[in-house]
Design a protein around this motif. Structure first.
Motif, PDB file in Angstrom:
ATOM      1  N   ASP A  27       6.220  12.713   2.965  1.00 27.26           N
ATOM      2  CA  ASP A  27       4.822  12.563   3.332  1.00 27.26           C
ATOM      3  C   ASP A  27       4.200  11.287   2.771  1.00 27.26           C
ATOM      4  OD1 ASP A  27       5.226  13.614   0.771  1.00 27.26           O
ATOM      5  OD2 ASP A  27       3.160  14.344   0.694  1.00 27.26           O
ATOM      6  N   LEU A  28       4.966  10.516   1.972  1.00 26.28           N
ATOM      7  CA  LEU A  28       4.454   9.275   1.393  1.00 26.28           C
ATOM      8  C   LEU A  28       5.273   8.088   1.887  1.00 26.28           C
ATOM      9  CD1 LEU A  28       3.807  10.350  -2.316  1.00 26.28           C
ATOM     10  CD2 LEU A  28       2.156  10.171  -0.450  1.00 26.28           C
ATOM     11  N   HIS A  29       4.572   6.999   2.171  1.00 25.77           N
ATOM     12  CA  HIS A  29       5.215   5.809   2.740  1.00 25.77           C
ATOM     13  C   HIS A  29       4.769   4.568   1.961  1.00 25.77           C
ATOM     14  CE1 HIS A  29       6.266   8.192   6.362  1.00 25.77           C
ATOM     15  NE2 HIS A  29       5.062   8.766   6.169  1.00 25.77           N
ATOM     16  N   VAL A  30       5.763   3.797   1.535  1.00 28.94           N
ATOM     17  CA  VAL A  30       5.470   2.502   0.916  1.00 28.94           C
ATOM     18  C   VAL A  30       5.457   1.463   2.040  1.00 28.94           C
ATOM     19  CG1 VAL A  30       6.287   0.703  -0.663  1.00 28.94           C
ATOM     20  CG2 VAL A  30       6.497   3.119  -1.285  1.00 28.94           C
ATOM     21  N   VAL A  31       4.366   0.743   2.114  1.00 34.73           N
ATOM     22  CA  VAL A  31       4.216  -0.270   3.157  1.00 34.73           C
ATOM     23  C   VAL A  31       3.987  -1.619   2.475  1.00 34.73           C
ATOM     24  CG1 VAL A  31       3.005  -0.983   5.242  1.00 34.73           C
ATOM     25  CG2 VAL A  31       3.189   1.456   4.681  1.00 34.73           C
ATOM     26  N   ARG A  63      -6.041  -2.970   2.907  1.00 26.25           N
ATOM     27  CA  ARG A  63      -6.631  -1.805   3.611  1.00 26.25           C
ATOM     28  C   ARG A  63      -7.004  -2.196   5.038  1.00 26.25           C
ATOM     29  NH1 ARG A  63      -7.798   2.306   0.071  1.00 26.25           N
ATOM     30  NH2 ARG A  63      -7.646   1.757  -2.144  1.00 26.25           N
ATOM     31  N   ASP A  64      -7.541  -3.436   5.215  1.00 29.28           N
ATOM     32  CA  ASP A  64      -7.930  -3.867   6.564  1.00 29.28           C
ATOM     33  C   ASP A  64      -6.708  -3.997   7.471  1.00 29.28           C
ATOM     34  OD1 ASP A  64     -10.542  -3.983   5.758  1.00 29.28           O
ATOM     35  OD2 ASP A  64     -10.477  -6.129   5.261  1.00 29.28           O
ATOM     36  N   VAL A  65      -5.629  -4.595   6.921  1.00 27.92           N
ATOM     37  CA  VAL A  65      -4.444  -4.820   7.740  1.00 27.92           C
ATOM     38  C   VAL A  65      -3.750  -3.503   8.063  1.00 27.92           C
ATOM     39  CG1 VAL A  65      -2.161  -5.893   7.807  1.00 27.92           C
ATOM     40  CG2 VAL A  65      -4.117  -7.162   6.895  1.00 27.92           C
ATOM     41  N   PHE A  66      -3.567  -2.635   7.041  1.00 29.22           N
ATOM     42  CA  PHE A  66      -2.786  -1.413   7.246  1.00 29.22           C
ATOM     43  C   PHE A  66      -3.574  -0.321   7.965  1.00 29.22           C
ATOM     44  CE2 PHE A  66      -0.379  -2.791   3.216  1.00 29.22           C
ATOM     45  CZ  PHE A  66       0.486  -3.571   3.975  1.00 29.22           C
ATOM     46  N   SER A  67      -4.879  -0.550   8.171  1.00 25.21           N
ATOM     47  CA  SER A  67      -5.670   0.436   8.940  1.00 25.21           C
ATOM     48  C   SER A  67      -5.227   0.479  10.387  1.00 25.21           C
ATOM     49  CB  SER A  67      -7.156   0.094   8.851  1.00 25.21           C
ATOM     50  OG  SER A  67      -7.415  -1.177   9.448  1.00 25.21           O
ATOM     51  N   ALA A  68      -4.520  -0.565  10.809  1.00 29.70           N
ATOM     52  CA  ALA A  68      -4.059  -0.619  12.201  1.00 29.70           C
ATOM     53  C   ALA A  68      -2.740   0.105  12.406  1.00 29.70           C
ATOM     54  CB  ALA A  68      -3.921  -2.084  12.630  1.00 29.70           C
ATOM     55  N   LEU A  69      -2.188   0.710  11.349  1.00 29.40           N
ATOM     56  CA  LEU A  69      -0.932   1.435  11.503  1.00 29.40           C
ATOM     57  C   LEU A  69      -1.108   2.644  12.403  1.00 29.40           C
ATOM     58  CD1 LEU A  69       0.457   1.407   7.838  1.00 29.40           C
ATOM     59  CD2 LEU A  69       1.538   0.344   9.825  1.00 29.40           C
ATOM     60  N   ARG A  82      -2.059   8.754   7.467  1.00 29.58           N
ATOM     61  CA  ARG A  82      -2.483   7.359   7.466  1.00 29.58           C
ATOM     62  C   ARG A  82      -3.627   7.090   6.497  1.00 29.58           C
ATOM     63  NH1 ARG A  82      -3.949   5.572  13.162  1.00 29.58           N
ATOM     64  NH2 ARG A  82      -4.700   7.707  13.343  1.00 29.58           N
ATOM     65  N   ASN A  83      -3.719   7.950   5.473  1.00 29.05           N
ATOM     66  CA  ASN A  83      -4.688   7.692   4.416  1.00 29.05           C
ATOM     67  C   ASN A  83      -4.074   6.713   3.422  1.00 29.05           C
ATOM     68  OD1 ASN A  83      -6.624   9.555   5.440  1.00 29.05           O
ATOM     69  ND2 ASN A  83      -5.411  11.247   4.554  1.00 29.05           N
ATOM     70  N   ILE A  84      -4.812   5.681   3.090  1.00 26.12           N
ATOM     71  CA  ILE A  84      -4.338   4.670   2.143  1.00 26.12           C
ATOM     72  C   ILE A  84      -4.674   5.140   0.741  1.00 26.12           C
ATOM     73  CG2 ILE A  84      -4.514   2.252   1.417  1.00 26.12           C
ATOM     74  CD1 ILE A  84      -5.247   1.523   4.281  1.00 26.12           C
ATOM     75  N   LEU A  85      -3.631   5.528  -0.016  1.00 20.95           N
ATOM     76  CA  LEU A  85      -3.834   6.066  -1.350  1.00 20.95           C
ATOM     77  C   LEU A  85      -3.922   4.947  -2.393  1.00 20.95           C
ATOM     78  CD1 LEU A  85      -1.245   9.007  -1.132  1.00 20.95           C
ATOM     79  CD2 LEU A  85      -3.669   9.009  -0.500  1.00 20.95           C
ATOM     80  N   ILE A  86      -3.111   3.943  -2.273  1.00 26.34           N
ATOM     81  CA  ILE A  86      -3.106   2.801  -3.193  1.00 26.34           C
ATOM     82  C   ILE A  86      -2.955   1.538  -2.359  1.00 26.34           C
ATOM     83  CG2 ILE A  86      -1.891   1.645  -5.106  1.00 26.34           C
ATOM     84  CD1 ILE A  86      -0.864   4.361  -5.992  1.00 26.34           C
ATOM     85  N   ALA A  87      -3.673   0.478  -2.702  1.00 26.05           N
ATOM     86  CA  ALA A  87      -3.573  -0.791  -1.980  1.00 26.05           C
ATOM     87  C   ALA A  87      -3.663  -1.940  -2.968  1.00 26.05           C
ATOM     88  CB  ALA A  87      -4.664  -0.913  -0.924  1.00 26.05           C
ATOM     89  N   SER A  88      -2.985  -3.043  -2.637  1.00 25.76           N
ATOM     90  CA  SER A  88      -2.979  -4.209  -3.530  1.00 25.76           C
ATOM     91  C   SER A  88      -4.340  -4.887  -3.556  1.00 25.76           C
ATOM     92  CB  SER A  88      -1.910  -5.209  -3.092  1.00 25.76           C
ATOM     93  OG  SER A  88      -2.147  -5.614  -1.742  1.00 25.76           O
ATOM     94  N   GLU A  89      -5.081  -4.824  -2.428  1.00 27.90           N
ATOM     95  CA  GLU A  89      -6.424  -5.424  -2.355  1.00 27.90           C
ATOM     96  C   GLU A  89      -7.086  -4.924  -1.087  1.00 27.90           C
ATOM     97  OE1 GLU A  89      -6.344  -9.649  -0.868  1.00 27.90           O
ATOM     98  OE2 GLU A  89      -4.352  -9.565  -1.845  1.00 27.90           O
ATOM     99  N   ASP A  90      -8.358  -5.277  -0.919  1.00 26.68           N
ATOM    100  CA  ASP A  90      -9.118  -4.806   0.245  1.00 26.68           C
ATOM    101  C   ASP A  90      -8.503  -5.305   1.549  1.00 26.68           C
ATOM    102  OD1 ASP A  90     -10.859  -3.504  -1.406  1.00 26.68           O
ATOM    103  OD2 ASP A  90     -12.319  -5.151  -1.460  1.00 26.68           O
ATOM    104  N   ALA A 121       0.864  -1.194   0.000  1.00 28.27           N
ATOM    105  CA  ALA A 121       0.000   0.000   0.000  1.00 28.27           C
ATOM    106  C   ALA A 121       0.890   1.230   0.000  1.00 28.27           C
ATOM    107  CB  ALA A 121      -0.922   0.002   1.211  1.00 28.27           C
ATOM    108  N   LEU A 122       0.305   2.331  -0.475  1.00 31.91           N
ATOM    109  CA  LEU A 122       0.958   3.642  -0.413  1.00 31.91           C
ATOM    110  C   LEU A 122       0.126   4.483   0.540  1.00 31.91           C
ATOM    111  CD1 LEU A 122       3.204   5.511  -1.513  1.00 31.91           C
ATOM    112  CD2 LEU A 122       1.546   6.286  -3.227  1.00 31.91           C
ATOM    113  N   ILE A 123       0.758   4.999   1.611  1.00 30.01           N
ATOM    114  CA  ILE A 123       0.044   5.701   2.680  1.00 30.01           C
ATOM    115  C   ILE A 123       0.714   7.049   2.881  1.00 30.01           C
ATOM    116  CG2 ILE A 123      -0.643   5.571   5.110  1.00 30.01           C
ATOM    117  CD1 ILE A 123      -0.436   2.539   4.927  1.00 30.01           C
TER     118      ILE A 123
END
Length: 435
Positions: free
Chosen positions: A123-127, A81-87, A70-78, A64-66
């Motif tokens: 301001d952008l983070h690759v996760v 988004r669920d996993v990285f929402s806990a960041l 902590r806004n998820i701009l790009i994600a590989s799949e839903d 994901a790109l955040i």
């Protein structure tokens, strides 16, 4: 081999420990390389094969790109988004960090996560995240790493181990070979030799000392036997001489003749025992320039009366030139005398004993007797062995010949003559200084 096992275990431990980190680093770099910013808006176009790998991973690999909020701009799949929402905000503060996250609903195994700040865009983070991998994945990866980093060293290590083992074994066994060579030199005439105790291992020292102690006991027993034989022979000479003198005073009769024959036989046995004792107690000292022609003439002249008395002849064939050998003159004459005496006793009346001198340093004596069977040609040189009882000998003559030849560094051989009888040949060392 222990060193190899230790290196492999250490490398395997490091590989397993770093495998997940390396995998996440590669994924993050691949995503960062394919990320584009158009008018400040990020877009991601992964290569088809890479995108297919993420799609077919069944949630094992996520990205994901955040942004910093902590806004998820790009994600590989839903699921990403669920996993990285806990960041948390703290987890995004550092340029690069590793941590673990669980699914948003708290189910399943935790993900191992790497967050990395984009170069030039704080301001952008690759996760990227990696779930629990099956053990086959680790095994395949380790095998690949092993083949490329360590596998090629195995043949070198094995060859080195083999060469080292061969060198170690040969080095360890070399003292045993040296001791074996020394032991082969120990014979009756060199019975004073002992196995060396220096420069041998502590494990072999007790065995060598025990062997040397046994050789000491054998030498003492040998000396006792030799002294007894010599003393007994000396003590017997005087009574035999007295018997011969008193026998001459008796009237001639069949009994007197039989007694004279018995006394003569005993005298001959005593003389041979003294000769054996002298051979055993003599240190070989070969004299140069001993002429076999002269030795043959001397002994043949000495033995001719004995042959004539038995209606037998004896002939000498000299070499055309002097044949000089290395020899102990008197001992060699005794050996030739015993050989001729043996031939006279076995050749029939009316025949001849032939003595030949060879230019190669040999002296042959031929009789016209029954010959020597092939299976007895070794035994006839043993002490007190008599193959023909009719000879009346004590079985010492040929033994004296064999021992004399060993002391000369030569040998005696026997074979059948082409027209009957036996041929005994003495082989001696030529005196090369006289050639």
């Amino acid at each position: 081999m222990l060193l190899l096992a230790s290196v492999m275990a250490h490398y395997t431990w490091l590989a397993i420990d770093n495998l997940d980190d390396v995998s996440l680093q590669i994924q993050a770099e691949q995503i960062a390389e394919n990320l584009q910013l158009t008018d400040g808006a990020p877009t991601l176009r992964l290569p088809e094969n890479l995108q297919r790998a993420y799609d077919q991973s069944s949630g094992s690999y996520l990205y994901a790109l955040i942004d910093s909020k902590r806004n998820i701009l790009i994600a590989s799949e839903d699921k990403a988004r669920d996993v990285f929402s806990a960041l948390s905000a703290e987890q995004l503060q550092r340029p690069e960090s590793y941590f673990r996250l669980i699914n948003g609903d708290g189910s399943g195994a935790p993900y191992y996560v790497l967050q990395k700040t984009l170069v030039g865009r704080p301001d952008l983070h690759v996760v990227v995240a990696q779930g629990h991998l099956h053990s086959d994945v680790y095994i395949d990866t380790l095998l690949t790493e092993f083949a490329s980093h360590i596998g090629w060293t195995l043949p070198i290590i094995l060859i080195g181990t083999l060469l080292f083992s061969v060198w170690t074994i040969r080095t360890s066994l070399r003292p045993i070979k040296d001791l074996s060579d020394r032991a082969r030199m120990i014979r009756p005439e060199t019975r004073g030799l002992r196995l060396p105790t220096s420069e041998v291992s502590d494990e072999m020292l007790p065995l060598i000392q025990a062997i040397n102690t046994a050789l000491d006991r054998f030498e003492k027993g040998f000396e006792v036997q030799r002294r007894f034989t010599a003393n007994a022979a000396h003590e017997l000479r005087t009574p035999l001489a007295l018997l011969t003198a008193r026998l001459d005073q008796l009237e001639e009769s069949a009994t007197a003749q039989q007694l004279a024959s018995d006394i003569e036989r005993m005298s001959r046995l005593v003389a041979q025992l003294l000769l054996v004792s002298r051979l055993e107690n003599t240190t070989p000292n070969l004299e140069p320039g001993v002429d076999l022609n002269v030795v043959g003439e001397t002994v043949v002249a000495l033995m001719a009366p004995l042959a004539i008395a038995q209606n037998k002849a004896i002939a000498l064939r000299r070499a055309s030139a002097p044949v000089t050998v290395l020899a102990m003159h008197h001992q060699l004459e005794d050996a030739v005398r015993n050989l001729i005496e043996n031939a006279i006793s076995h050749t029939p009346p009316g025949t001849e004993v032939d003595v030949w001198i060879g230019e190669d340093g040999s002296l042959a004596v031929r009789d016209h007797g029954p010959g020597v069977p092939a299976d007895l040609r070794e035994r006839i040189f043993e002490r007190f062995w008599r193959g023909r009882e009719r000879s009346g000998g004590a079985g010492l003559g040929l033994a004296i010949v064999a021992e004399t030849m060993r002391a000369h560094g030569g040998r005696v051989s026997v074979e059948d003559a082409h027209d009957g009888g036996a041929v005994f040949t003495l082989h001696l060392q030529l005196d090369k200084s006289a050639l």
